[in-house]
Design an enzyme around this catalytic site. Sequence first.
Site, PDB file in Angstrom:
ATOM      1  N   LYS A 180       0.835  -1.218   0.000  1.00  0.00           N
ATOM      2  CA  LYS A 180       0.000   0.000   0.000  1.00  0.00           C
ATOM      3  C   LYS A 180       0.864   1.260   0.000  1.00  0.00           C
ATOM      4  O   LYS A 180       0.673   2.164  -0.815  1.00  0.00           O
ATOM      5  CB  LYS A 180      -0.941   0.012   1.226  1.00  0.00           C
ATOM      6  CG  LYS A 180      -1.882  -1.182   1.292  1.00  0.00           C
ATOM      7  CD  LYS A 180      -2.823  -1.097   2.489  1.00  0.00           C
ATOM      8  CE  LYS A 180      -2.152  -1.143   3.843  1.00  0.00           C
ATOM      9  NZ  LYS A 180      -1.449  -2.405   4.131  1.00  0.00           N
ATOM     10  N   ARG A 201     -10.252  -0.029   8.107  1.00  0.00           N
ATOM     11  CA  ARG A 201      -9.723  -1.332   8.516  1.00  0.00           C
ATOM     12  C   ARG A 201     -10.767  -2.233   9.132  1.00  0.00           C
ATOM     13  O   ARG A 201     -10.445  -3.341   9.551  1.00  0.00           O
ATOM     14  CB  ARG A 201      -8.610  -1.109   9.538  1.00  0.00           C
ATOM     15  CG  ARG A 201      -7.301  -0.777   8.900  1.00  0.00           C
ATOM     16  CD  ARG A 201      -6.288  -0.592   9.989  1.00  0.00           C
ATOM     17  NE  ARG A 201      -5.144  -1.426   9.778  1.00  0.00           N
ATOM     18  CZ  ARG A 201      -4.058  -1.015   9.138  1.00  0.00           C
ATOM     19  NH1 ARG A 201      -3.995   0.186   8.632  1.00  0.00           N
ATOM     20  NH2 ARG A 201      -3.044  -1.827   9.017  1.00  0.00           N
ATOM     21  N   ARG A 230      11.768  -6.025   5.657  1.00  0.00           N
ATOM     22  CA  ARG A 230      11.704  -4.649   6.159  1.00  0.00           C
ATOM     23  C   ARG A 230      12.135  -4.583   7.621  1.00  0.00           C
ATOM     24  O   ARG A 230      12.755  -3.596   8.043  1.00  0.00           O
ATOM     25  CB  ARG A 230      10.305  -4.083   5.988  1.00  0.00           C
ATOM     26  CG  ARG A 230      10.287  -2.576   6.216  1.00  0.00           C
ATOM     27  CD  ARG A 230       8.949  -1.950   5.985  1.00  0.00           C
ATOM     28  NE  ARG A 230       7.957  -2.514   6.874  1.00  0.00           N
ATOM     29  CZ  ARG A 230       6.641  -2.325   6.761  1.00  0.00           C
ATOM     30  NH1 ARG A 230       6.179  -1.602   5.776  1.00  0.00           N
ATOM     31  NH2 ARG A 230       5.814  -2.860   7.611  1.00  0.00           N
ATOM     32  N   ARG A 253      11.084  -1.479  11.932  1.00  0.00           N
ATOM     33  CA  ARG A 253       9.790  -0.946  12.382  1.00  0.00           C
ATOM     34  C   ARG A 253       9.287  -1.795  13.555  1.00  0.00           C
ATOM     35  O   ARG A 253       9.345  -3.021  13.513  1.00  0.00           O
ATOM     36  CB  ARG A 253       8.790  -0.960  11.209  1.00  0.00           C
ATOM     37  CG  ARG A 253       7.644   0.018  11.414  1.00  0.00           C
ATOM     38  CD  ARG A 253       6.791   0.136  10.174  1.00  0.00           C
ATOM     39  NE  ARG A 253       5.501  -0.482  10.346  1.00  0.00           N
ATOM     40  CZ  ARG A 253       4.508  -0.428   9.451  1.00  0.00           C
ATOM     41  NH1 ARG A 253       4.693   0.220   8.327  1.00  0.00           N
ATOM     42  NH2 ARG A 253       3.380  -1.021   9.677  1.00  0.00           N
ATOM     43  N   ARG A 299      -0.929  -8.907  13.220  1.00  0.00           N
ATOM     44  CA  ARG A 299      -1.445  -7.998  12.187  1.00  0.00           C
ATOM     45  C   ARG A 299      -2.156  -8.779  11.078  1.00  0.00           C
ATOM     46  O   ARG A 299      -3.205  -8.359  10.591  1.00  0.00           O
ATOM     47  CB  ARG A 299      -0.293  -7.171  11.596  1.00  0.00           C
ATOM     48  CG  ARG A 299       0.178  -6.063  12.540  1.00  0.00           C
ATOM     49  CD  ARG A 299       1.576  -5.592  12.203  1.00  0.00           C
ATOM     50  NE  ARG A 299       1.697  -4.968  10.900  1.00  0.00           N
ATOM     51  CZ  ARG A 299       2.843  -4.836  10.232  1.00  0.00           C
ATOM     52  NH1 ARG A 299       3.968  -5.314  10.770  1.00  0.00           N
ATOM     53  NH2 ARG A 299       2.868  -4.224   9.079  1.00  0.00           N
TER      54      ARG A 299
HETATM   55  P1  AP5 Z   1       4.740  -1.546   1.977  1.00  0.00           P
HETATM   56  O1  AP5 Z   1       4.515  -0.755   0.761  1.00  0.00           O
HETATM   57  O2  AP5 Z   1       5.276  -0.874   3.189  1.00  0.00           O
HETATM   58  O3  AP5 Z   1       3.386  -2.334   2.364  1.00  0.00           O
HETATM   59  P2  AP5 Z   1       2.133  -1.845   3.189  1.00  0.00           P
HETATM   60  O4  AP5 Z   1       0.949  -2.522   2.580  1.00  0.00           O
HETATM   61  O5  AP5 Z   1       2.126  -0.362   3.291  1.00  0.00           O
HETATM   62  O6  AP5 Z   1       2.483  -2.535   4.571  1.00  0.00           O
HETATM   63  P3  AP5 Z   1       2.396  -1.952   6.053  1.00  0.00           P
HETATM   64  O7  AP5 Z   1       3.232  -2.879   6.862  1.00  0.00           O
HETATM   65  O8  AP5 Z   1       2.697  -0.509   6.107  1.00  0.00           O
HETATM   66  O9  AP5 Z   1       0.868  -2.185   6.303  1.00  0.00           O
HETATM   67  P4  AP5 Z   1       0.058  -2.142   7.602  1.00  0.00           P
HETATM   68  O10 AP5 Z   1      -1.330  -2.054   7.080  1.00  0.00           O
HETATM   69  O11 AP5 Z   1       0.352  -3.286   8.485  1.00  0.00           O
HETATM   70  O12 AP5 Z   1       0.609  -0.872   8.367  1.00  0.00           O
HETATM   71  P5  AP5 Z   1       0.038   0.579   8.645  1.00  0.00           P
HETATM   72  O13 AP5 Z   1       1.193   1.491   8.675  1.00  0.00           O
HETATM   73  O14 AP5 Z   1      -1.122   0.894   7.795  1.00  0.00           O
HETATM   74  O15 AP5 Z   1       5.658  -2.788   1.606  1.00  0.00           O
HETATM   75  C1  AP5 Z   1       6.133  -3.676   2.596  1.00  0.00           C
HETATM   76  C2  AP5 Z   1       7.566  -4.130   2.225  1.00  0.00           C
HETATM   77  O16 AP5 Z   1       7.511  -4.843   1.005  1.00  0.00           O
HETATM   78  C3  AP5 Z   1       8.526  -2.958   2.017  1.00  0.00           C
HETATM   79  O17 AP5 Z   1       9.792  -3.332   2.466  1.00  0.00           O
HETATM   80  C4  AP5 Z   1       8.520  -2.777   0.497  1.00  0.00           C
HETATM   81  O18 AP5 Z   1       9.707  -2.242   0.015  1.00  0.00           O
HETATM   82  C5  AP5 Z   1       8.295  -4.199   0.011  1.00  0.00           C
HETATM   83  N1  AP5 Z   1       7.524  -4.260  -1.245  1.00  0.00           N
HETATM   84  C6  AP5 Z   1       6.389  -3.567  -1.553  1.00  0.00           C
HETATM   85  N2  AP5 Z   1       5.966  -3.883  -2.787  1.00  0.00           N
HETATM   86  C7  AP5 Z   1       6.841  -4.809  -3.282  1.00  0.00           C
HETATM   87  C8  AP5 Z   1       6.939  -5.525  -4.522  1.00  0.00           C
HETATM   88  N3  AP5 Z   1       6.043  -5.350  -5.508  1.00  0.00           N
HETATM   89  N4  AP5 Z   1       7.956  -6.376  -4.672  1.00  0.00           N
HETATM   90  C9  AP5 Z   1       8.881  -6.564  -3.688  1.00  0.00           C
HETATM   91  N5  AP5 Z   1       8.851  -5.915  -2.493  1.00  0.00           N
HETATM   92  C10 AP5 Z   1       7.838  -5.044  -2.292  1.00  0.00           C
HETATM   93  O19 AP5 Z   1      -0.532   0.425  10.135  1.00  0.00           O
HETATM   94  C11 AP5 Z   1       0.333   0.184  11.216  1.00  0.00           C
HETATM   95  C12 AP5 Z   1      -0.458   0.113  12.505  1.00  0.00           C
HETATM   96  O20 AP5 Z   1      -1.088   1.392  12.750  1.00  0.00           O
HETATM   97  C13 AP5 Z   1      -1.629  -0.879  12.528  1.00  0.00           C
HETATM   98  O21 AP5 Z   1      -1.208  -2.185  12.836  1.00  0.00           O
HETATM   99  C14 AP5 Z   1      -2.516  -0.274  13.599  1.00  0.00           C
HETATM  100  O22 AP5 Z   1      -2.002  -0.532  14.881  1.00  0.00           O
HETATM  101  C15 AP5 Z   1      -2.384   1.226  13.336  1.00  0.00           C
HETATM  102  N6  AP5 Z   1      -3.390   1.692  12.373  1.00  0.00           N
HETATM  103  C16 AP5 Z   1      -3.160   2.216  11.139  1.00  0.00           C
HETATM  104  N7  AP5 Z   1      -4.305   2.550  10.535  1.00  0.00           N
HETATM  105  C17 AP5 Z   1      -5.299   2.228  11.423  1.00  0.00           C
HETATM  106  C18 AP5 Z   1      -6.710   2.304  11.365  1.00  0.00           C
HETATM  107  N8  AP5 Z   1      -7.343   2.753  10.272  1.00  0.00           N
HETATM  108  N9  AP5 Z   1      -7.410   1.881  12.458  1.00  0.00           N
HETATM  109  C19 AP5 Z   1      -6.806   1.416  13.558  1.00  0.00           C
HETATM  110  N10 AP5 Z   1      -5.455   1.301  13.660  1.00  0.00           N
HETATM  111  C20 AP5 Z   1      -4.711   1.703  12.597  1.00  0.00           C
HETATM  112 MG    MG Z   2       2.282   1.008   4.858  1.00  0.00          MG
END
Ligand code: AP5
Ligand code: MG
Length: 192
Positions: A13, A88, A127, A133, A144
Site C-alpha cells: 500500500k 480497517r 523490512r 519498524r 497484524r
Molecule cells: P509496503 O509498501 O510498506 O506495504 P504496506 O501494505 O504499506 O504494509 P504496512 O506494513 O505498512 O501495512 P500495515 O497495514 O500493516 O501498516 P500501517 O502502517 O497501515 O511494503 C512492505 C515491504 O515490502 C517494504 O519493504 C517494500 O519495500 C516491500 N515491497 C512492496 N511492494 C513490493 C513488490 N512489488 N515487490 C517486492 N517488495 C515489495 O498500520 C500500522 C499500525 O497502525 C496498525 O497495525 C494499527 O495498529 C495502526 N493503524 C493504522 N491505521 C489504522 C486504522 N485505520 N485503524 C486502527 N489502527 C490503525
Molecule cells: Mg504502509
Amino acid sequence: MRLVLLGAPGSGKGTQATRLREHLQVPHISTGDLLRAAVKAGTELGRQAKAVMESGGLVSDDIVLGMLEERLTAGDTGNGFVLDGYPRNLAQANALDALLGRLGQPVDIAVQLDVDTELLITRLAGRAQAEGRADDSPEAVRHRLGVYNDATAPVVDFYRNTGRLACVDGVGGMDDVFLRIIATLAPTPEIG
Ligand code: AP5
Ligand code: MG
C-alpha cells in the site's frame, strides 16, 4: 480522484501510494504514518496508540477517525487523495462514507492489492531487517495478519457490494504492480 488502497500488511500500500501520489498529484494519507508520527512526537494521541500499534492490534476507531477527519479537512484534498490504511473494519468503512458524504468528496474507487501470505511474511521480515519498524517482529506480524483476516477483509466486500472495487495482483515488480493499478483507473474505451 479519491482512491482507497486496501491490502494486507506488506501488500505494498505505502509503496504504491507514493507512486500514485506523483501520478495523480494528490496527497497520500496514511493513517499508519500519521499514528507513527504522533508516537514519535510524544503527543497524547501517540501515547494512547503506542502499545497497541507495537502489538499489531488496531487503535480505537474514535481516535483514528478524529485524526483522519482533521487530515481530510486540511484543505489540500481538492483534487482528491490516496488513502492508505483506512478503513480497517466495517465500522470505519461506514464512518468514512459518512464523513466523505458530509464533505461532498465520496470515494471513487477502492483498489485491493492481492498478495499471498507467505510473500507478505517474507517482505515484512525483509523490512524488519532493513528498517526495524516496531511492529515488524514475527509476533506482531502474526497478529497484524490475523487482524487483517478477521476485521479488514470484510471491507473488501463492502466496496465490492457497492460497485467501487478493483482487485489488482500485487505480486511482481513494484513498477509492474503500479502499471496494473493505473490500468484499472483508466476509463474504459467506449465500444462502437
Ligand atoms: P509496503 O509498501 O510498506 O506495504 P504496506 O501494505 O504499506 O504494509 P504496512 O506494513 O505498512 O501495512 P500495515 O497495514 O500493516 O501498516 P500501517 O502502517 O497501515 O511494503 C512492505 C515491504 O515490502 C517494504 O519493504 C517494500 O519495500 C516491500 N515491497 C512492496 N511492494 C513490493 C513488490 N512489488 N515487490 C517486492 N517488495 C515489495 O498500520 C500500522 C499500525 O497502525 C496498525 O497495525 C494499527 O495498529 C495502526 N493503524 C493504522 N491505521 C489504522 C486504522 N485505520 N485503524 C486502527 N489502527 C490503525
Ligand atoms: Mg504502509
